[in-house]
Design a protein around this motif. Sequence first.
Motif, mmCIF file in Angstrom:
data_model
loop_
_atom_site.group_PDB
_atom_site.id
_atom_site.type_symbol
_atom_site.label_atom_id
_atom_site.label_comp_id
_atom_site.label_asym_id
_atom_site.label_seq_id
_atom_site.Cartn_x
_atom_site.Cartn_y
_atom_site.Cartn_z
ATOM 1 N N GLN A 170 0.830 -1.195 0.000
ATOM 2 C CA GLN A 170 0.000 0.000 0.000
ATOM 3 C C GLN A 170 0.873 1.256 0.000
ATOM 4 O OE1 GLN A 170 -3.028 0.796 -0.374
ATOM 5 N NE2 GLN A 170 -3.226 2.848 0.515
ATOM 6 N N ALA A 181 0.832 4.036 -2.904
ATOM 7 C CA ALA A 181 0.363 5.377 -2.515
ATOM 8 C C ALA A 181 1.394 6.006 -1.581
ATOM 9 C CB ALA A 181 -1.004 5.284 -1.843
ATOM 10 N N SER A 216 0.399 9.168 0.445
ATOM 11 C CA SER A 216 -0.957 9.203 0.998
ATOM 12 C C SER A 216 -0.940 9.570 2.482
ATOM 13 C CB SER A 216 -1.632 7.843 0.821
ATOM 14 O OG SER A 216 -2.886 7.822 1.472
ATOM 15 N N LEU A 233 -4.203 3.600 6.979
ATOM 16 C CA LEU A 233 -4.617 2.255 6.595
ATOM 17 C C LEU A 233 -4.863 1.453 7.865
ATOM 18 C CD1 LEU A 233 -4.885 -0.078 4.477
ATOM 19 C CD2 LEU A 233 -2.437 -0.485 4.831
ATOM 20 N N PHE A 240 -8.042 -4.085 -7.981
ATOM 21 C CA PHE A 240 -6.786 -3.343 -7.853
ATOM 22 C C PHE A 240 -6.363 -2.763 -9.198
ATOM 23 C CE2 PHE A 240 -2.110 -3.586 -8.343
ATOM 24 C CZ PHE A 240 -1.763 -2.530 -7.511
ATOM 25 N N ASP A 260 -12.071 4.128 -3.272
ATOM 26 C CA ASP A 260 -10.949 4.588 -2.469
ATOM 27 C C ASP A 260 -10.999 4.101 -1.025
ATOM 28 O OD1 ASP A 260 -9.978 5.911 -4.646
ATOM 29 O OD2 ASP A 260 -10.905 7.838 -4.129
ATOM 30 N N GLN A 261 -12.186 3.769 -0.503
ATOM 31 C CA GLN A 261 -12.294 3.406 0.904
ATOM 32 C C GLN A 261 -11.733 2.019 1.196
ATOM 33 O OE1 GLN A 261 -16.372 3.971 2.047
ATOM 34 N NE2 GLN A 261 -16.108 6.166 2.365
ATOM 35 N N SER A 318 -8.549 -0.592 0.525
ATOM 36 C CA SER A 318 -7.173 -0.658 0.029
ATOM 37 C C SER A 318 -6.961 -1.978 -0.705
ATOM 38 C CB SER A 318 -6.169 -0.534 1.187
ATOM 39 O OG SER A 318 -4.865 -0.771 0.709
ATOM 40 N N TRP A 319 -7.165 -1.948 -2.005
ATOM 41 C CA TRP A 319 -6.949 -3.150 -2.808
ATOM 42 C C TRP A 319 -5.469 -3.516 -2.836
ATOM 43 C CZ3 TRP A 319 -11.499 -5.132 -3.299
ATOM 44 C CH2 TRP A 319 -12.623 -4.292 -3.419
ATOM 45 N N ALA A 320 -4.607 -2.517 -2.782
ATOM 46 C CA ALA A 320 -3.164 -2.776 -2.786
ATOM 47 C C ALA A 320 -2.744 -3.565 -1.559
ATOM 48 C CB ALA A 320 -2.398 -1.454 -2.853
ATOM 49 N N CYS A 321 -3.342 -3.279 -0.419
ATOM 50 C CA CYS A 321 -3.017 -4.023 0.801
ATOM 51 C C CYS A 321 -3.369 -5.493 0.641
ATOM 52 C CB CYS A 321 -3.758 -3.408 1.991
ATOM 53 S SG CYS A 321 -3.426 -4.220 3.568
#
Length: 265
Positions: A126, A130, A133, A137, A189, A195-196, A198-201
């Motif tokens: 994440q 980002a 950011s 998270l 992802f 945005d709410q 976290s697909w990256a996480c």
Amino acid sequence: MFIPLYDTNRLRHIRLQYVTIGLIVANALVYFATALGGESFTNAAVLGLGFIPSVVHDTAELDPRFIVIPESLSYLTYSFLHADIFHLGGNMLFLWVFGDNVEDALGHIRYLIFYLLCAIAGAAFQGLIAWDSQVPLIGASGAIAGVVVAYLILYPRVKVWVLAFARIPLRIPAFIPLFLWVLFLVVMFAAGGEDQISWACHIGGIIAGAVLVLVLRSPGVPLFAGADDDAAIAAPNQPQATAEPLAPEQPAATQWGRGNASSSD
């Protein structure tokens, strides 16, 4: 997409999944401790214990009032915070259904290391995606994603009960819902979903889980096994049937001894 309910996968190497239970209890205690403290306390906990990429990467500074731990520890602490009871409940349900068998395959200590490393990987990915950011998270989703993909690699043919579309009960091989779940996360992802979340996480946890399960699984634990496949899951020390000698006066017939499979911790 689906809600996991139960699997038909018994424990074979441990007697109790106490690390999984301990993680669920820890997450629940942290949630209720912050929730009971009120909105201001919850916000302070999120800022002080959540993973904030810009703060960790020194492109922004956190208000000194909220600094309670070294920034590097937030790679872990964020995973014990949850936004609401549904966020907590969803993550803990996945951990309860799938975590015990991953713990069984890895052993208690290696499983705890696995879980924490997946959480770290989720935050790290994440932060990579980002970098600047300032949004905290929180949530165990990175670690849970690692657990789910490990289960998918270890036990794809195990039958699991799920609620498809949150209302249709189905008993199907694990690889069907879990592969679709992983595919959904990858697509979201790649598409830059809402945005709410976290697909990256999630992706970071998936990558870490897929690699770490190959390294940390206990010796002799097979990949791609299924609870319905006795040959793939037989205990390594299971007694074998042996012929017993016959007394001279008995007719010539073979008698076979029996042994019960036993699981070891």
